[in-house]
Design a protein around this motif. Structure first.
Motif, PDB file in Angstrom:
ATOM      1  N   TRP A  78      27.029  90.192  45.482  1.00 36.66           N
ATOM      2  CA  TRP A  78      25.870  91.083  45.538  1.00 36.66           C
ATOM      3  C   TRP A  78      25.998  92.187  44.492  1.00 36.66           C
ATOM      4  O   TRP A  78      25.043  92.487  43.770  1.00 36.66           O
ATOM      5  CB  TRP A  78      25.730  91.686  46.935  1.00 36.66           C
ATOM      6  N   ALA A  79      27.171  92.801  44.395  1.00 36.09           N
ATOM      7  CA  ALA A  79      27.381  93.880  43.429  1.00 36.09           C
ATOM      8  C   ALA A  79      27.243  93.375  41.995  1.00 36.09           C
ATOM      9  O   ALA A  79      26.648  94.042  41.139  1.00 36.09           O
ATOM     10  CB  ALA A  79      28.751  94.521  43.640  1.00 36.09           C
ATOM     11  N   MET A  80      27.759  92.187  41.732  1.00 32.33           N
ATOM     12  CA  MET A  80      27.652  91.623  40.384  1.00 32.33           C
ATOM     13  C   MET A  80      26.191  91.307  40.054  1.00 32.33           C
ATOM     14  O   MET A  80      25.739  91.546  38.937  1.00 32.33           O
ATOM     15  CB  MET A  80      28.525  90.376  40.258  1.00 32.33           C
ATOM     16  N   ASP A  81      25.442  90.792  41.024  1.00 28.22           N
ATOM     17  CA  ASP A  81      24.032  90.508  40.820  1.00 28.22           C
ATOM     18  C   ASP A  81      23.265  91.791  40.537  1.00 28.22           C
ATOM     19  O   ASP A  81      22.415  91.835  39.649  1.00 28.22           O
ATOM     20  CB  ASP A  81      23.454  89.791  42.042  1.00 28.22           C
ATOM     21  N   LEU A  82      23.578  92.839  41.276  1.00 31.38           N
ATOM     22  CA  LEU A  82      22.926  94.131  41.067  1.00 31.38           C
ATOM     23  C   LEU A  82      23.220  94.655  39.670  1.00 31.38           C
ATOM     24  O   LEU A  82      22.327  95.135  38.971  1.00 31.38           O
ATOM     25  CB  LEU A  82      23.397  95.140  42.125  1.00 31.38           C
ATOM     26  N   THR A  83      24.466  94.537  39.236  1.00 38.33           N
ATOM     27  CA  THR A  83      24.863  94.996  37.905  1.00 38.33           C
ATOM     28  C   THR A  83      24.129  94.212  36.828  1.00 38.33           C
ATOM     29  O   THR A  83      23.623  94.783  35.864  1.00 38.33           O
ATOM     30  CB  THR A  83      26.390  94.846  37.718  1.00 38.33           C
ATOM     31  N   THR A  84      24.040  92.912  36.999  1.00 36.21           N
ATOM     32  CA  THR A  84      23.357  92.062  36.023  1.00 36.21           C
ATOM     33  C   THR A  84      21.876  92.412  35.947  1.00 36.21           C
ATOM     34  O   THR A  84      21.319  92.533  34.861  1.00 36.21           O
ATOM     35  CB  THR A  84      23.525  90.571  36.396  1.00 36.21           C
ATOM     36  N   ARG A  85      21.244  92.606  37.090  1.00 37.11           N
ATOM     37  CA  ARG A  85      19.820  92.962  37.111  1.00 37.11           C
ATOM     38  C   ARG A  85      19.574  94.301  36.447  1.00 37.11           C
ATOM     39  O   ARG A  85      18.605  94.469  35.733  1.00 37.11           O
ATOM     40  CB  ARG A  85      19.300  92.976  38.547  1.00 37.11           C
ATOM     41  N   THR A  86      20.466  95.260  36.685  1.00 33.31           N
ATOM     42  CA  THR A  86      20.332  96.569  36.079  1.00 33.31           C
ATOM     43  C   THR A  86      20.446  96.473  34.561  1.00 33.31           C
ATOM     44  O   THR A  86      19.669  97.074  33.820  1.00 33.31           O
ATOM     45  CB  THR A  86      21.388  97.551  36.647  1.00 33.31           C
ATOM     46  N   LYS A  87      21.401  95.710  34.075  1.00 36.19           N
ATOM     47  CA  LYS A  87      21.568  95.525  32.628  1.00 36.19           C
ATOM     48  C   LYS A  87      20.373  94.808  32.021  1.00 36.19           C
ATOM     49  O   LYS A  87      19.913  95.152  30.953  1.00 36.19           O
ATOM     50  CB  LYS A  87      22.855  94.743  32.340  1.00 36.19           C
ATOM     51  N   ASP A  88      19.847  93.794  32.728  1.00 33.88           N
ATOM     52  CA  ASP A  88      18.710  93.040  32.219  1.00 33.88           C
ATOM     53  C   ASP A  88      17.458  93.914  32.134  1.00 33.88           C
ATOM     54  O   ASP A  88      16.662  93.773  31.199  1.00 33.88           O
ATOM     55  CB  ASP A  88      18.422  91.822  33.108  1.00 33.88           C
ATOM     56  N   LYS A  89      17.262  94.832  33.067  1.00 31.46           N
ATOM     57  CA  LYS A  89      16.099  95.721  33.028  1.00 31.46           C
ATOM     58  C   LYS A  89      16.126  96.607  31.784  1.00 31.46           C
ATOM     59  O   LYS A  89      15.096  96.945  31.233  1.00 31.46           O
ATOM     60  CB  LYS A  89      16.017  96.569  34.294  1.00 31.46           C
TER      61      LYS A  89
END
Length: 92
Positions: A78-89
């Motif tokens: 979950w934390a890695m997914d959140l980090t990836t989404r934040t970077k992609d935004k």
């Protein structure tokens, strides 16, 4: 999952998780690494058990604790997914 994040917010509980990476340990063995009262250690164990981050089993008078790697993997994913989404935004 909210309980898991609350549980790992405390440095002592993170250290308990770190110690359990090496394998199952007794409550007494874990307590030797801390300068805390037994009730305080019991509270930390209870928070981690309630968050499903660790499991416990009783063997006579001894309580053994072990990491629940399934829940930890879910939290990390979950934390890695959140980090990836934040970077992609940021790339929009």
């Amino acid at each position: 999952m909210n309980d898991a994040f609350k549980a790992i917010a405390d440095p002592a509980r993170r250290e308990i998780l770190h110690l359990l990476r090496g394998g199952e340990m007794t409550a007494g063995d874990l307590a030797q690494h801390f300068n805390m009262t037994k009730p305080t250690m019991s509270h930390h164990f209870a928070v981690l058990v309630n968050a499903d981050l660790i499991t416990r089993r009783r063997d006579g008078q001894t309580i053994w604790y072990q990491l629940n790697t399934t829940v930890l993997e879910d939290v990390i994913a979950w934390a890695m997914d959140l980090t990836t989404r934040t970077k992609d935004k940021g790339k929009i």
